[in-house]
Design a protein around this motif. Structure first.
Motif, PDB file in Angstrom:
ATOM      1  N   GLY A  49      55.069  11.929 -34.970  1.00  0.00           N
ATOM      2  CA  GLY A  49      56.527  12.016 -34.901  1.00  0.00           C
ATOM      3  C   GLY A  49      57.072  11.497 -33.584  1.00  0.00           C
ATOM      4  O   GLY A  49      58.140  10.888 -33.537  1.00  0.00           O
ATOM      5  N   TRP A  50      56.318  11.715 -32.516  1.00  0.00           N
ATOM      6  CA  TRP A  50      56.718  11.277 -31.173  1.00  0.00           C
ATOM      7  C   TRP A  50      56.721   9.751 -31.058  1.00  0.00           C
ATOM      8  O   TRP A  50      57.585   9.167 -30.416  1.00  0.00           O
ATOM      9  CB  TRP A  50      55.754  11.895 -30.160  1.00  0.00           C
ATOM     10  CG  TRP A  50      55.850  11.346 -28.775  1.00  0.00           C
ATOM     11  CD1 TRP A  50      56.710  11.759 -27.789  1.00  0.00           C
ATOM     12  CD2 TRP A  50      55.061  10.291 -28.207  1.00  0.00           C
ATOM     13  NE1 TRP A  50      56.500  11.019 -26.651  1.00  0.00           N
ATOM     14  CE2 TRP A  50      55.503  10.104 -26.878  1.00  0.00           C
ATOM     15  CE3 TRP A  50      54.031   9.483 -28.695  1.00  0.00           C
ATOM     16  CZ2 TRP A  50      54.952   9.158 -26.026  1.00  0.00           C
ATOM     17  CZ3 TRP A  50      53.478   8.534 -27.842  1.00  0.00           C
ATOM     18  CH2 TRP A  50      53.939   8.373 -26.539  1.00  0.00           C
ATOM     19  N   ALA A  51      55.768   9.112 -31.701  1.00  0.00           N
ATOM     20  CA  ALA A  51      55.529   7.679 -31.509  1.00  0.00           C
ATOM     21  C   ALA A  51      56.582   6.804 -32.172  1.00  0.00           C
ATOM     22  O   ALA A  51      57.074   7.112 -33.259  1.00  0.00           O
ATOM     23  CB  ALA A  51      54.156   7.310 -32.062  1.00  0.00           C
ATOM     24  N   LYS A  66      47.732   7.855 -43.404  1.00  0.00           N
ATOM     25  CA  LYS A  66      48.582   7.678 -44.590  1.00  0.00           C
ATOM     26  C   LYS A  66      48.298   8.768 -45.612  1.00  0.00           C
ATOM     27  O   LYS A  66      49.214   9.287 -46.247  1.00  0.00           O
ATOM     28  CB  LYS A  66      48.354   6.294 -45.191  1.00  0.00           C
ATOM     29  CG  LYS A  66      49.400   5.894 -46.194  1.00  0.00           C
ATOM     30  CD  LYS A  66      49.199   4.469 -46.647  1.00  0.00           C
ATOM     31  CE  LYS A  66      50.210   4.132 -47.717  1.00  0.00           C
ATOM     32  NZ  LYS A  66      49.957   2.861 -48.352  1.00  0.00           N
ATOM     33  N   GLU A  67      47.028   9.136 -45.772  1.00  0.00           N
ATOM     34  CA  GLU A  67      46.655  10.191 -46.722  1.00  0.00           C
ATOM     35  C   GLU A  67      47.236  11.540 -46.318  1.00  0.00           C
ATOM     36  O   GLU A  67      47.728  12.288 -47.151  1.00  0.00           O
ATOM     37  CB  GLU A  67      45.130  10.315 -46.801  1.00  0.00           C
ATOM     38  CG  GLU A  67      44.463   9.220 -47.608  1.00  0.00           C
ATOM     39  CD  GLU A  67      42.944   9.206 -47.430  1.00  0.00           C
ATOM     40  OE1 GLU A  67      42.374  10.182 -46.887  1.00  0.00           O
ATOM     41  OE2 GLU A  67      42.333   8.193 -47.821  1.00  0.00           O
ATOM     42  N   ASP A  75      58.679   5.749 -42.062  1.00  0.00           N
ATOM     43  CA  ASP A  75      59.663   4.909 -41.363  1.00  0.00           C
ATOM     44  C   ASP A  75      59.141   4.375 -40.032  1.00  0.00           C
ATOM     45  O   ASP A  75      59.909   3.850 -39.230  1.00  0.00           O
ATOM     46  CB  ASP A  75      60.940   5.713 -41.101  1.00  0.00           C
ATOM     47  CG  ASP A  75      61.575   6.204 -42.389  1.00  0.00           C
ATOM     48  OD1 ASP A  75      61.400   5.530 -43.429  1.00  0.00           O
ATOM     49  OD2 ASP A  75      62.235   7.257 -42.368  1.00  0.00           O
ATOM     50  N   LYS A  76      57.853   4.515 -39.798  1.00  0.00           N
ATOM     51  CA  LYS A  76      57.266   4.086 -38.519  1.00  0.00           C
ATOM     52  C   LYS A  76      56.673   2.691 -38.638  1.00  0.00           C
ATOM     53  O   LYS A  76      56.230   2.281 -39.705  1.00  0.00           O
ATOM     54  CB  LYS A  76      56.136   5.040 -38.100  1.00  0.00           C
ATOM     55  CG  LYS A  76      56.567   6.472 -37.913  1.00  0.00           C
ATOM     56  CD  LYS A  76      57.162   6.691 -36.562  1.00  0.00           C
ATOM     57  CE  LYS A  76      57.535   8.156 -36.376  1.00  0.00           C
ATOM     58  NZ  LYS A  76      58.107   8.389 -35.072  1.00  0.00           N
TER      59      LYS A  76
END
Length: 106
Positions: A49-51, A66-67, A75-76
């Motif tokens: 979430g930070w990245a 992804k799994e 959205d990253k």
């Protein structure tokens, strides 16, 4: 200035090297983690979430996040660097590979 997250399996060589190189590079913040259960620092939803950009060393690292965290990374920007586990921490050749591949994105 971006927040960069580097992922490999164990977080002992490749991603840790990348964190060392890019944390503070042109003002960017960098962190690193591993995708395996026995990693030095294990990837978490909080780190993802930070990245702003997530760099995976191999396709399997992308598959693993992804799994488990598909909603968090939807959205990253996730980039696969295709760097195999053939290098020691801060190996000169690894540093050169990271510089040439990552700088295209930052």
């Amino acid at each position: 200035k971006m927040k960069l997250l580097f992922l490999c399996s164990q977080n002992k060589r490749r991603s840790l090297t990348a964190e060392n190189i890019f944390d503070g590079y042109n003002g960017h913040e960098a962190r690193s983690a591993g995708t395996e259960s026995n990693a030095r620092i294990k990837v978490t939803g909080g780190l993802l979430g930070w990245a702003e950009i997530i760099f995976c060393m191999e396709k399997k690292h992308f598959r693993r996040i992804k799994e488990k965290y598909s909603d968090m990374i939807a959205d990253k920007k996730v980039v696969c660097l295709y760097i195999n586990d053939d290098y020691d921490f801060m190996d000169r050749e690894l540093v050169e590979l990271l510089m040439s591949n990552v700088c295209d994105y930052i």
